[in-house]
Write a protein that holds these residues in place. Structure first.
Motif, PDB file in Angstrom:
ATOM      1  N   VAL A   1      42.741  23.114  58.816  1.00  0.00           N
ATOM      2  CA  VAL A   1      43.653  23.805  59.726  1.00  0.00           C
ATOM      3  C   VAL A   1      42.962  24.127  61.043  1.00  0.00           C
ATOM      4  N   SER A   2      41.893  23.371  61.368  1.00  0.00           N
ATOM      5  CA  SER A   2      41.094  23.727  62.528  1.00  0.00           C
ATOM      6  C   SER A   2      41.827  23.521  63.841  1.00  0.00           C
ATOM      7  N   HIS A   3      42.818  22.580  63.906  1.00  0.00           N
ATOM      8  CA  HIS A   3      43.562  22.357  65.138  1.00  0.00           C
ATOM      9  C   HIS A   3      44.904  23.095  65.101  1.00  0.00           C
ATOM     10  N   MET A   4      44.947  24.217  64.474  1.00  0.00           N
ATOM     11  CA  MET A   4      46.171  25.010  64.373  1.00  0.00           C
ATOM     12  C   MET A   4      46.562  25.577  65.735  1.00  0.00           C
ATOM     13  N   ARG A   5      47.804  25.971  65.838  1.00  0.00           N
ATOM     14  CA  ARG A   5      48.262  26.702  67.012  1.00  0.00           C
ATOM     15  C   ARG A   5      47.637  28.093  66.984  1.00  0.00           C
ATOM     16  N   VAL A   6      47.426  28.652  68.158  1.00  0.00           N
ATOM     17  CA  VAL A   6      46.803  29.971  68.253  1.00  0.00           C
ATOM     18  C   VAL A   6      47.555  30.993  67.400  1.00  0.00           C
TER      19      VAL A   6
ATOM     20  N   THR B   1      32.209  37.929  55.612  1.00  0.00           N
ATOM     21  CA  THR B   1      31.524  37.473  56.820  1.00  0.00           C
ATOM     22  C   THR B   1      32.404  36.471  57.568  1.00  0.00           C
ATOM     23  N   ALA B   2      32.074  36.266  58.847  1.00  0.00           N
ATOM     24  CA  ALA B   2      32.945  35.486  59.734  1.00  0.00           C
ATOM     25  C   ALA B   2      32.483  34.038  59.900  1.00  0.00           C
ATOM     26  N   HIS B   3      31.718  33.517  58.946  1.00  0.00           N
ATOM     27  CA  HIS B   3      31.302  32.118  59.053  1.00  0.00           C
ATOM     28  C   HIS B   3      32.527  31.204  59.142  1.00  0.00           C
ATOM     29  N   HIS B   4      32.486  30.258  60.079  1.00  0.00           N
ATOM     30  CA  HIS B   4      33.632  29.376  60.302  1.00  0.00           C
ATOM     31  C   HIS B   4      33.231  27.913  60.097  1.00  0.00           C
ATOM     32  N   GLN B   5      34.155  27.021  60.446  1.00  0.00           N
ATOM     33  CA  GLN B   5      33.960  25.606  60.167  1.00  0.00           C
ATOM     34  C   GLN B   5      32.745  25.023  60.897  1.00  0.00           C
TER      35      GLN B   5
ATOM     36  N   LEU C   1      31.023  38.092  47.679  1.00  0.00           N
ATOM     37  CA  LEU C   1      30.934  37.703  49.080  1.00  0.00           C
ATOM     38  C   LEU C   1      31.997  36.655  49.349  1.00  0.00           C
ATOM     39  N   ILE C   2      32.828  36.887  50.367  1.00  0.00           N
ATOM     40  CA  ILE C   2      33.826  35.879  50.719  1.00  0.00           C
ATOM     41  C   ILE C   2      33.652  35.494  52.188  1.00  0.00           C
ATOM     42  N   ARG C   3      33.974  34.229  52.476  1.00  0.00           N
ATOM     43  CA  ARG C   3      33.932  33.687  53.840  1.00  0.00           C
ATOM     44  C   ARG C   3      35.309  33.078  54.119  1.00  0.00           C
ATOM     45  N   PRO C   4      36.246  33.861  54.590  1.00  0.00           N
ATOM     46  CA  PRO C   4      37.644  33.408  54.681  1.00  0.00           C
ATOM     47  C   PRO C   4      37.918  32.437  55.834  1.00  0.00           C
ATOM     48  N   CYS C   5      36.962  32.270  56.775  1.00  0.00           N
ATOM     49  CA  CYS C   5      37.244  31.493  57.987  1.00  0.00           C
ATOM     50  C   CYS C   5      36.653  30.089  57.955  1.00  0.00           C
ATOM     51  N   LEU C   6      36.218  29.609  56.796  1.00  0.00           N
ATOM     52  CA  LEU C   6      35.503  28.331  56.742  1.00  0.00           C
ATOM     53  C   LEU C   6      36.368  27.137  57.130  1.00  0.00           C
ATOM     54  N   SER C   7      37.675  27.272  57.072  1.00  0.00           N
ATOM     55  CA  SER C   7      38.553  26.159  57.452  1.00  0.00           C
ATOM     56  C   SER C   7      39.008  26.241  58.905  1.00  0.00           C
ATOM     57  N   VAL C   8      38.484  27.221  59.649  1.00  0.00           N
ATOM     58  CA  VAL C   8      38.900  27.445  61.035  1.00  0.00           C
ATOM     59  C   VAL C   8      37.709  27.206  61.955  1.00  0.00           C
ATOM     60  N   ASN C   9      37.925  26.495  63.059  1.00  0.00           N
ATOM     61  CA  ASN C   9      36.786  26.239  63.942  1.00  0.00           C
ATOM     62  C   ASN C   9      36.624  27.335  64.990  1.00  0.00           C
ATOM     63  N   LYS C  10      35.480  27.284  65.642  1.00  0.00           N
ATOM     64  CA  LYS C  10      35.132  28.294  66.647  1.00  0.00           C
ATOM     65  C   LYS C  10      36.150  28.327  67.773  1.00  0.00           C
ATOM     66  N   GLN C  11      36.583  27.168  68.213  1.00  0.00           N
ATOM     67  CA  GLN C  11      37.529  27.080  69.335  1.00  0.00           C
ATOM     68  C   GLN C  11      38.810  27.846  69.036  1.00  0.00           C
ATOM     69  N   SER C  12      39.326  27.699  67.826  1.00  0.00           N
ATOM     70  CA  SER C  12      40.567  28.386  67.447  1.00  0.00           C
ATOM     71  C   SER C  12      40.378  29.896  67.439  1.00  0.00           C
ATOM     72  N   MET C  13      39.210  30.352  66.962  1.00  0.00           N
ATOM     73  CA  MET C  13      38.961  31.790  66.899  1.00  0.00           C
ATOM     74  C   MET C  13      38.821  32.371  68.305  1.00  0.00           C
ATOM     75  N   THR C  14      38.127  31.644  69.191  1.00  0.00           N
ATOM     76  CA  THR C  14      37.974  32.129  70.563  1.00  0.00           C
ATOM     77  C   THR C  14      39.320  32.151  71.288  1.00  0.00           C
ATOM     78  N   ALA C  15      40.120  31.109  71.085  1.00  0.00           N
ATOM     79  CA  ALA C  15      41.444  31.052  71.732  1.00  0.00           C
ATOM     80  C   ALA C  15      42.317  32.207  71.265  1.00  0.00           C
ATOM     81  N   TRP C  16      42.266  32.537  69.992  1.00  0.00           N
ATOM     82  CA  TRP C  16      43.077  33.650  69.467  1.00  0.00           C
ATOM     83  C   TRP C  16      42.615  34.967  70.074  1.00  0.00           C
ATOM     84  N   ALA C  17      41.282  35.163  70.166  1.00  0.00           N
ATOM     85  CA  ALA C  17      40.747  36.399  70.739  1.00  0.00           C
ATOM     86  C   ALA C  17      41.191  36.561  72.194  1.00  0.00           C
TER      87      ALA C  17
END
Length: 448
Positions: A2-7, A126-130, A164-180
Motif C-alpha cells: 500500500v506504499s503508493h496509497m493516496r494521502v 515503533t514507526a519503522h516503515h517500508q 513489539l509491533i511495527r504497524p507501518c512496515l507496508s507504508v513508505n517514507k514518502q507517504s508518511m511525509t505527505a500525510w504529515a
C-alpha cells in the motif's frame, strides 16, 4: 503493498492494522520527534480516542550525540503536552567498543530503555516503515544472512515482558511525509541523517534512491521478497521445532543418534534454533561447519569442543552439549553439616537427616574434620555403596555420565581427607550409616 496509497488512505490503513494487532492495555510509542514517529503518534492518538481501553505513553531516548538533542527533547515534551500524552525522556550515555558501530550502540541503548520501562503485557510500538525494512534487507545481504535475516523486521514479536509491533512496515517514507504535511504537523529534522559514514544513511541517501530511479517499483518488490522469505523462514522454523523436540535430551544436550538421521540442511537449522534458544544468537555458517567437522565428526572416543563468543559446544557419549564455561574447582573448605545447605559456585548442596535412605552417610565422629572439595585425580579408587569392588574415579564419571567439563567443580564430601561421597552420585561403602542408625542424606542441585 500500500506504499503508493493516496494521502487520505494512510490513517484508515493504520487503523486497520491497529484493529488487527493491538490489545487493550498499556501502549508505549518510541517518539524521536522525527516525521515517522510524529505521524505514528498522531494516528495512534486518534485511534484510541474512538477505541477505549488503551493507556498511551511516549518514550523519548536522549542520546546526547547532537547539539540539537536538547531542543528535540523539548519539542517532544511540548508536542505530547498538547496531546495530553505522558512522555518519559530517558538520557543515555553511549560507550563505544572496538569495531562496534555508533548506529548499533544507539539502537541497543534505545531498546534497553524500552525494556526498562515496559511492564508485563505492555505493547511497544515503533514507526519503522517500508524504506527502513528495505535498508534492513540490504544490510542483511551485506552480512551474508540467510532467509531469517533477509525477512527483515517482523510486524509483531514478543519483546521483554510484552509485545513489539511495527504497524507501518507496508507504508513508505514518502507517504508518511505527505500525510504529515497535509495534516499540518511539525517535526524535527536530524541533520546526522545526511552523514553517509553511517551504513543506513548511505543506503537511504545514495543507494535506494538510485535503485528506485532505475526500477521505480524496487522498494515494493524488495518488500514482497522479504515477505516471501519470512513465510519460508516460518515454515523452516516449524520443521526445526519438530526436529529439535525429537533430538533434545536436556535443554543443553542433543541426542546425536536421532540428529544423524536428518539431512545436513535440517541439521544446520536445528543447530541454529537450539543455540538461539540457549544464547539468543546463532553461529555463523563457518562456525556451523566447524561444529560439524571438529565436534560432531571427531572420533568416538574423543571429547572435542569448539569455543565461540557465546560459549562452548562439545560432544560427550554421543550427545552434543552447550555450556558457557567449565565449572571452577572447589577450594577445599570446612562445612557445617548442621546447616540445611551449602552454596557453591557450581550449585547447591543440601543436607537432611534420615533413618530410611539406603544411601545415607554416617555422621562424623568426634574430631573428624568435615570438608568439601573437588578435582580428585581420575586414578582415585572409590567403592560405591552398592559395589563389591572399588573402581577408578574416571571410570565412575563415565558410568554416571558426568561430562568432563563438570567434573572439576563436582563436590566431594570428605571426613579427615577420606572420600565419604561424591555428592549426588554415590556414597562410599565404608561411610554408610548402619542398620536403623540416623544418617545424613545429601542432595546436589548443580547449575547446568
Amino acid at each position: 503493498m500500500v506504499s503508493h496509497m493516496r494521502v487520505s488512505d494512510l490513517q484508515p490503513t493504520l487503523f486497520t492494522v491497529f484493529d488487527r494487532l493491538l490489545q487493550p492495555g498499556s501502549l508505549i510509542v518510541g517518539f524521536s520527534g522525527g516525521v515517522d514517529s510524529r505521524v505514528l503518534l498522531e494516528i495512534l492518538h486518534r485511534y484510541i480516542q474512538v477505541h477505549p481501553g488503551y493507556e498511551l505513553q511516549a518514550i523519548h531516548v536522549h542520546h546526547g550525540l547532537n547539539p540539537k538533542a536538547d531542543a528535540w527533547a523539548e519539542y517532544c515534551q511540548k508536542t505530547c503536552q498538547a496531546m495530553d500524552i505522558p512522555l518519559k525522556i530517558e538520557l543515555v550515555q553511549l560507550q563505544r567498543k572496538n569495531r562496534q558501530s555508533l548506529e548499533d550502540i544507539a539502537r541497543q541503548a534505545r531498546y534497553n530503555v524500552f525494556r526498562k520501562v515496559m511492564q508485563p503485557g505492555t505493547t511497544l510500538i515503533t514507526a519503522h516503515h517500508q524504506d527502513d525494512q528495505v535498508e534492513t534487507c540490504l544490510l542483511a545481504l551485506k552480512r551474508g544472512s540467510g532467509p531469517r535475516g533477509l525477512a527483515g523486521m517482523p510486524e509483531l514479536m514478543s519483546f521483554h515482558s510484552g509485545r513489539l509491533i511495527r504497524p507501518c512496515l507496508s507504508v513508505n517514507k514518502q507517504s508518511m511525509t505527505a500525510w504529515a504535511e497535509a495534516e499540518g504537523l511539525t517535526w524535527v529534522e536530524d541533520d546526522s541523517n545526511q552523514n553517509e559514514d553511517f551504513d543506513r544513511n548511505f543506503l537511504r541517501q545514495s543507494v535506494i534512491p538510485l535503485l528506485n530511479s532505475r526500477w521505480p517499483q524496487f522498494t515494493e518488490s524488495a518488500s514482497r521478497s522479504m515477505q516471501l522469505c519470512a513465510e519460508q523462514e516460518a515454515l523452516v522454523a516449524e520443521i526445526a521445532e519438530s526436529d529439535l523436540a525429537a533430538c533434545i535430551s536436556t535443554p543443553d544436550a542433543l541426542d546425536l543418534t536421532t540428529f544423524a538421521t536428518f539431512s545436513l540442511p535440517r541439521q544446520n537449522q536445528l543447530l541454529r534454533l537450539w543455540l538461539r534458544q540457549l544464547t539468543g544468537s546463532v553461529p555463523t555458517y563457518l562456525q556451523l561447519q566447524n561444529i560439524h567437522e571438529q565436534v560432531i565428526s571427531s572420533r568416538e572416543d574423543a571429547t572435542p569442543q569448539l569455543k565461540w563468543e557465546k560459549g562452548i559446544v562439545s560432544r560427550y557419549q554421543n550427545k552434543l552439549y552447550f555450556y558457557e564455561k567449565s565449572w571452577p574447582e572447589i577450594v577445599p573448605h570446612d562445612v557445617d553439616l548442621n546447616q540445611p545447605s551449602c552454596f557453591l559456585t557450581s550449585g547447591e548442596l543440601q543436607f537432611s537427616h534420615s533413618t530410611t535412605d539406603i544411601t545415607r552417610v554416617r555422621f562424623p565422629v568426634k574430631h573428624e574434620k568435615v570438608t568439601i572439595c573437588s578435582g580428585l585425580a581420575g586414578s582415585t579408587r572409590l567403592q560405591p555403596a552398592n559395589r563389591s569392588h572399588s573402581r577408578e574415579l574416571k571410570k565412575l564419571w563415565q558410568e554416571y555420565q558426568v561430562a568432563p567439563w563438570l567434573r572439576k567443580g563436582w563436590p566431594v564430601l570428605c571426613y579427615d581427607e577420606q572420600v565419604v561421597a561424591v555428592c549426588g552420585l554415590f556414597t562410599c561403602k565404608s561411610f554408610l550409616a548402619q542398620g536403623e542408625e540416623e544418617g545424613l542424606t545429601l542432595r546436589w542441585y548443580p547449575k547446568v
